[in-house]
Design a protein around this motif. Structure first.
Motif, mmCIF file in Angstrom:
data_model
loop_
_atom_site.group_PDB
_atom_site.id
_atom_site.type_symbol
_atom_site.label_atom_id
_atom_site.label_comp_id
_atom_site.label_asym_id
_atom_site.label_seq_id
_atom_site.Cartn_x
_atom_site.Cartn_y
_atom_site.Cartn_z
ATOM 1 N N GLY A 270 0.820 -1.208 0.000
ATOM 2 C CA GLY A 270 0.000 0.000 0.000
ATOM 3 C C GLY A 270 0.854 1.258 0.000
ATOM 4 N N ASN A 271 0.558 2.151 0.941
ATOM 5 C CA ASN A 271 1.283 3.428 1.025
ATOM 6 C C ASN A 271 2.540 3.338 1.874
ATOM 7 O OD1 ASN A 271 -0.599 4.799 -0.578
ATOM 8 N ND2 ASN A 271 -1.944 5.131 1.177
ATOM 9 N N GLN A 272 2.828 2.150 2.391
ATOM 10 C CA GLN A 272 4.021 1.989 3.223
ATOM 11 C C GLN A 272 5.276 2.094 2.358
ATOM 12 O OE1 GLN A 272 3.547 -1.822 5.067
ATOM 13 N NE2 GLN A 272 2.229 -1.052 6.694
ATOM 14 N N ARG A 273 6.286 2.754 2.880
ATOM 15 C CA ARG A 273 7.555 2.873 2.176
ATOM 16 C C ARG A 273 8.492 1.707 2.486
ATOM 17 N NH1 ARG A 273 8.705 7.893 0.156
ATOM 18 N NH2 ARG A 273 10.937 7.525 0.398
ATOM 19 N N GLU A 274 8.221 1.004 3.591
ATOM 20 C CA GLU A 274 9.078 -0.090 4.013
ATOM 21 C C GLU A 274 8.215 -1.259 4.480
ATOM 22 O OE1 GLU A 274 11.661 1.262 7.072
ATOM 23 O OE2 GLU A 274 12.816 2.601 5.774
ATOM 24 N N PRO A 275 8.771 -2.467 4.524
ATOM 25 C CA PRO A 275 8.053 -3.602 5.098
ATOM 26 C C PRO A 275 7.778 -3.376 6.577
ATOM 27 C CG PRO A 275 9.945 -4.326 3.795
ATOM 28 C CD PRO A 275 10.076 -2.845 3.957
ATOM 29 N N ASP A 276 6.932 -4.199 7.132
ATOM 30 C CA ASP A 276 6.615 -4.130 8.563
ATOM 31 C C ASP A 276 7.751 -4.820 9.328
ATOM 32 O OD1 ASP A 276 5.635 -4.400 11.142
ATOM 33 O OD2 ASP A 276 3.578 -4.744 10.486
ATOM 34 N N TRP A 277 8.698 -4.016 9.821
ATOM 35 C CA TRP A 277 9.876 -4.595 10.473
ATOM 36 C C TRP A 277 9.530 -5.304 11.766
ATOM 37 C CZ3 TRP A 277 13.098 -5.049 6.902
ATOM 38 C CH2 TRP A 277 13.329 -4.034 5.972
ATOM 39 N N ALA A 278 8.547 -4.793 12.486
ATOM 40 C CA ALA A 278 8.142 -5.444 13.732
ATOM 41 C C ALA A 278 7.584 -6.836 13.449
ATOM 42 C CB ALA A 278 7.102 -4.587 14.465
ATOM 43 N N ALA A 279 6.798 -6.945 12.367
ATOM 44 C CA ALA A 279 6.237 -8.250 12.010
ATOM 45 C C ALA A 279 7.332 -9.212 11.568
ATOM 46 C CB ALA A 279 5.202 -8.077 10.901
ATOM 47 N N LEU A 280 8.335 -8.693 10.841
ATOM 48 C CA LEU A 280 9.444 -9.539 10.425
ATOM 49 C C LEU A 280 10.227 -10.043 11.629
ATOM 50 C CD1 LEU A 280 11.276 -10.746 8.234
ATOM 51 C CD2 LEU A 280 12.524 -8.565 8.191
ATOM 52 N N GLU A 281 10.504 -9.149 12.570
ATOM 53 C CA GLU A 281 11.244 -9.546 13.768
ATOM 54 C C GLU A 281 10.450 -10.578 14.568
ATOM 55 O OE1 GLU A 281 13.887 -7.299 17.176
ATOM 56 O OE2 GLU A 281 12.011 -6.342 16.511
#
Length: 350
Positions: A57-68
C-alpha cells in the motif's frame, strides 16, 4: 565473499542451506533465477513453509516489527521456514538493517532468510549485508557488459541443448540489445522452433527461426514500454510496421497490460494489498518488478487515462475515429515509458 548469481546456484546444489542469502542487482532475470534456486534448494531440503515481507500500500518499508516477530516465532506447520524479504530499492533503512543484523547474530535454527533487492551498488552495502555474508552468501547481479553478452547467450543456449556459430550468437545479441529477459525468451522460443534438430545454428538458420518468432514481439514491445525504454519502443514499433504487422494484432495485449496496471495502481493508491492484487491478476513473480517500476512513474488516474487512450486508438483502427492508429499507439506507449512524453497525448487531444 561476493558471488555471481550463477555461482550461487551451483553452490546450492552441493552444500546445505545456509541461514541467510542476499541476492541483489539491476538484472532482474539473474536475480529472479538465483532466488528461484534458493527456493528450490529449500524445498529439496525439506523447507515447506514460506513467508514474504515487502512494502504494501502506502508503506515505504516492510513491517519490520512483524518480520522480527516472525524470526522469533516457532514454525506452525513445518520444522523449517523460508522467510523472504523484498527490498526494491536495496535499502532497509535504520530499523530494517537492525532487524536483519540481529537475526544474523543469532539466526533461528528453523529459519532461512532470503533478501532480494532490485537495486545495488557499494553505497547500498552496510553492516546488515556484511552480517548476511558472514553466515550465508551475497550474490550481486551486476549488469552484463556488451562484450559479455555473447558468452552469456552461448551458456544459455547450451542449457537448452542448443549451440550456435559465433556470427549467429552475435546476431541474437544484436537483436535483444542487452535485454537479458528478452534474450532468455528468444532462446526458449528457439528451442521450441528447432525441435529435435540440435545441429549448431548458423546465421541463416538463426535469422529464419528468429523471423518465425516475430509474432512474439508484441510481448517485448509492451515490456519495453512498462520498463521505461522509450527509444526501444520507437524502434520496435518501426520494425513491426516494416514487417507488415497490423495495429489490431497489437492492441489486445496493449489494452490488457494497461488494464492490469490501472487495477494495480488503484489498489496501491488506496493502500490495499498489492501482493494479493498481483495474485488476482495472475502476474508471475518474474513480471512483478516490471509493474512496480511502471507504477512508480505515473499516478493512478494517469493509468486510467492510458486505458482510455488505448480505446481511442482501437476506434481509429476500426475507422470510428479520425487519426493515424500507428501514431496514436506510438504516442501512448512512449507516454507509458516516459512521463515527459505524456504531453504528446495532451497535444494530440488538443
Amino acid at each position: 565473499m561476493e558471488l555471481k548469481p550463477e555461482q550461487l546456484a551451483a553452490r546450492l546444489e552441493s552444500e546445505p542451506l545456509r541461514p541467510a542469502y542476499l541476492i541483489a542487482g539491476a538484472e532482474p532475470l539473474r536475480v529472479l533465477e538465483a532466488a528461484d534456486a534458493v527456493r528450490a534448494a529449500a524445498r529439496a531440503q525439506g523447507v515447506a513453509e514460506r513467508e514474504v515481507f515487502e512494502a504494501e500500500g502506502n508503506q515505504r518499508e516492510p513491517d519490520w516489527a512483524a518480520l522480527e516477530a516472525s524470526f522469533n516465532a516457532p514454525s506452525l506447520f513445518a520444522s523449517r521456514r523460508l522467510v523472504e524479504l523484498r527490498l526494491p530499492t536495496g535499502k532497509p533503512g535504520k530499523d530494517g538493517a537492525a532487524v536483519i543484523a540481529d537475526f544474523c547474530t543469532t539466526p533461528a535454527a528453523d529459519v532461512t532468510l532470503l533478501v532480494t533487492a532490485g537495486e545495488w551498488s557499494k553505497k547500498h552495502a552496510g553492516k546488515w549485508s556484511e552480517a548476511i555474508g558472514r553466515i550465508g552468501h551475497v550474490a550481486v547481479a551486476w549488469p552484463i557488459k556488451p562484450h559479455e553478452l555473447p558468452e552469456w547467450i552461448e551458456r544459455r543456449l547450451r542449457s537448452h541443448g542448443l549451440s550456435a556459430e559465433r556470427d549467429a550468437v552475435q546476431l541474437l545479441a544484436d537483436r535483444v540489445e542487452g535485454n537479458l529477459l528478452a534474450a532468455a525468451q528468444e532462446i526458449e522460443k528457439l528451442a521450441l522452433l528447432a525441435g529435435e534438430d540440435r545441429t549448431p545454428l548458423d546465421v541463416t538458420r538463426m535469422q529464419s527461426l528468429v523471423a518465425d518468432a516475430a509474432r512474439f514481439d508484441v510481448f517485448r514491445l509492451v515490456d519495453a514500454a512498462m520498463n521505461g525504454q522509450p527509444l526501444l519502443v520507437s524502434r520496435m514499433l518501426a520494425g513491426l510496421r516494416g514487417e507488415g504487422i497490423a495495429v489490431p494484432a497489437l492492441m489486445g495485449m496493449v489494452v490488457m497490460e494497461l488494464q492490469r496496471a490501472a487495477a494495480l495502481a488503484r489498489v496501491a493508491a488506496g493502500g490495499g494489498n498489492l501482493a494479493a492484487e498481483f495474485k488476482a491478476q495472475r502476474i508471475w513473480d518474474s513480471k512483478q518488478s516490471v509493474y512496480r517500476r511502471a507504477l512508480q512513474r505515473h499516478p493512478a488516474p494517469r493509468w486510467e487515462a492510458f486505458v482510455g487512450v488505448a480505446g481511442k486508438v482501437d476506434r481509429m483502427v476500426k475507422g470510428r475515429e479520425a487519426g493515424d492508429p500507428w501514431l496514436g499507439l506510438e504516442r501512448l506507449l512512449l507516454a507509458v515509458a516516459d512521463p515527459k512524453a505524456v504531453r504528446l497525448l495532451t497535444a494530440a487531444a488538443a
